[in-house]
Write an enzyme that holds these catalytic residues in place. Sequence first.
Site, short mmCIF file in Angstrom:
data_model
loop_
_atom_site.label_atom_id
_atom_site.label_comp_id
_atom_site.label_asym_id
_atom_site.label_seq_id
_atom_site.Cartn_x
_atom_site.Cartn_y
_atom_site.Cartn_z
N ARG A 36 23.15 -22.17 8.07
CA ARG A 36 23.67 -21.51 9.09
C ARG A 36 23.38 -20.14 9.65
NH1 ARG A 36 25.23 -17.68 3.31
NH2 ARG A 36 23.49 -16.83 2.94
N GLY A 180 11.67 1.03 -5.37
CA GLY A 180 10.69 -0.59 -5.16
C GLY A 180 9.26 -0.10 -4.81
N ALA A 183 5.60 -5.76 -3.59
CA ALA A 183 4.75 -5.85 -2.22
C ALA A 183 6.05 -5.14 -1.03
CB ALA A 183 4.45 -7.47 -2.48
N GLY A 270 13.80 -5.55 -5.64
CA GLY A 270 14.22 -7.05 -6.05
C GLY A 270 14.91 -7.35 -5.11
N ALA A 320 7.13 -17.70 -0.07
CA ALA A 320 6.94 -18.31 0.83
C ALA A 320 6.52 -19.63 0.42
CB ALA A 320 6.66 -17.80 2.19
N HIS A 445 -24.42 -13.79 5.20
CA HIS A 445 -24.71 -12.48 6.02
C HIS A 445 -24.68 -11.88 7.10
CE1 HIS A 445 -25.98 -8.40 4.59
NE2 HIS A 445 -26.88 -8.52 5.65
#
Length: 466
Positions: A36, A180, A183, A270, A320, A445
Site C-alpha cells: 500500500r 522507552g 534500541a 513498543g 528486519a 593485527h
Amino acid sequence: MANQSFDVIIIGGGPAGYPAAIRASQLGLTACVVERDKLGGVCVNIGCIPTKALLHSAAMANSIRKEAKELGIEVGEVKTDYGVAMKRSRKVAEQNSKGAEFLMKKNKVTVIKGTGVLASATTVKVGDDVLTAKKGIVLATGSRTKGIPPVGLAVNGTTVITSDEALFLETAPKRLAIVGAGAVGCEFADIFNAFGSEVTLIEALPRILPIEDAECSDVIAKSYKKRGINVLAGVKVVKADVKAAEVSITVEVGGKQETITADKVLMAAGRAVNTEAIGLEAVGVKLTDRGFIQVNPATLETTVKGVYSIGDVAGPPMLAHKGTREGIHVAEVIAGHHPKAIDYSNVPSVTYCHPEVASIGLTEEQAKEQKLDYQVGRFPFSANGRARASNETDGFVKIIRGKKYGEIIGAHIVSGHASEMIHELILARTNEYTVEEVDLAIHAHPTLSEAIAEAALDSLGRAVHI
C-alpha cells in the site's frame, strides 16, 4: 489490473515480503507483492535505513566537535542542522526503496499498489480486483508505532510523536523526552543529543537496553550521562499533560514523583502489529495470546492451510533480518523444498547508538537463571591498540563459554563497530564452533576483532594482552 493469478501472493513489501518474492521467483514461481506504500516497508522508509543515516550525522558531529583538535585538525565552531541531516536521510531511504523496485523488475515480480485483504485461503482482494494464489498466500503486513493513551500519551504527531514523525522534523526540539529506552529510544537519544536537544530518556524497567546483557546497558548508561543525556531507568510514567507547545510528564522515581517538561515526547515503548482489516477472522487465521499471527515455526504456515505469515506480524523478535530469513524460508517451503529450520536462538540483536551494542545468544543473567555451568571471558577495548588509535576505547567483548564443551552460550560486544564485529561470533555460534575453535582463527593485527580472540582466550583463563 482485473483478476490475475500467481503462484505466490505476498501482502506487504517490507524486508520480509520482498525477499520472499525474489526467492520465489528464483525458484521458478510467479510472485506478486501487494504493497500500500513504498517497497522496503518501515525498515527502508521510516526505520532502519534513515535512522542509520542520522546516526552517521550524529557520530560525525560528535567526532569533529570532540576529537578534531586532538587529531591535529583545526575547525571553527561546529554547528548542526537537523533539517539538512533529515533531508540526506530521506535521500538514502529513497535510494534503498528504489533499489527494491529494481529488484522486483529484475526478478519479474509483479508489484500491485493497494491494500491487500484475504478473501479466502486462495484469494486476495485489492480494491475491487481479486488475485488468486495457486500455491500460497504470505502475510507480511508488519508493525507500526504506538503511544500510551491510558497515561495521556496518545500520539498526536506534533508534541507527542513517534520515530515516524521524528524522521521528518525540520529542526531538533530544544527539549525532548523519549519514553522507552530500547534500541529505538537509545538511538534517537544519541541522535538528538548530538544535534543539541536536551534529552531525557525514560525507561520503566530497571535499566536502559533492558534485553541486553546488564554490563552492556551499564556502559551505554554511563556514556549517555557523560554526554549530558538525562537517563531515568526504573521509572513509572504516571500521567501526561499535553499542551499545544509542550508536554509535562509526571513520573514516579523511588516512591517520589517528579515532572519532566519537554517540547516534544518521542514514544519508543513498543510497536503494534498490523493484523486489523486484512481478513484474518473471515478466513479463520488465528492469533496468539500476544496478538501475533499464529504460525507453525517449521513451515511458517498459519492455522489456515496455504496461508503463511512472516516478519513482525508473525511474532518476535521484531527485527528486519529475522523477517528476511523468514521470507526466504517460506518461499522455499511453498516451492516444495525442505529448508533447514530457522534457528531463532541465533538471531542477533544490534543497537546502533554510539558506541554500538551487538549480541547473540544468552545474556549472563539468562545463563544464571538457566543454571548453566559457564565461564565468562572479557576484553576491554581500552587494551586494544586499534581502538586506542581510533579513539574508540569505550566498551568490551564478552563471551560466555560453556565450561564442559566450550560452546558459545552468549556473546556481547559494545564498540564503535559492534554491529560488524558480532558476525564472527554469529557464524561461530550458528555452526556450533567452540571458543577453542574461535581462538584457532588468526586475527589480523591491529584490528578491533583481536578483542574477540582475547575474550575467547580469557574465557579459557589465558588472555595474552591483559
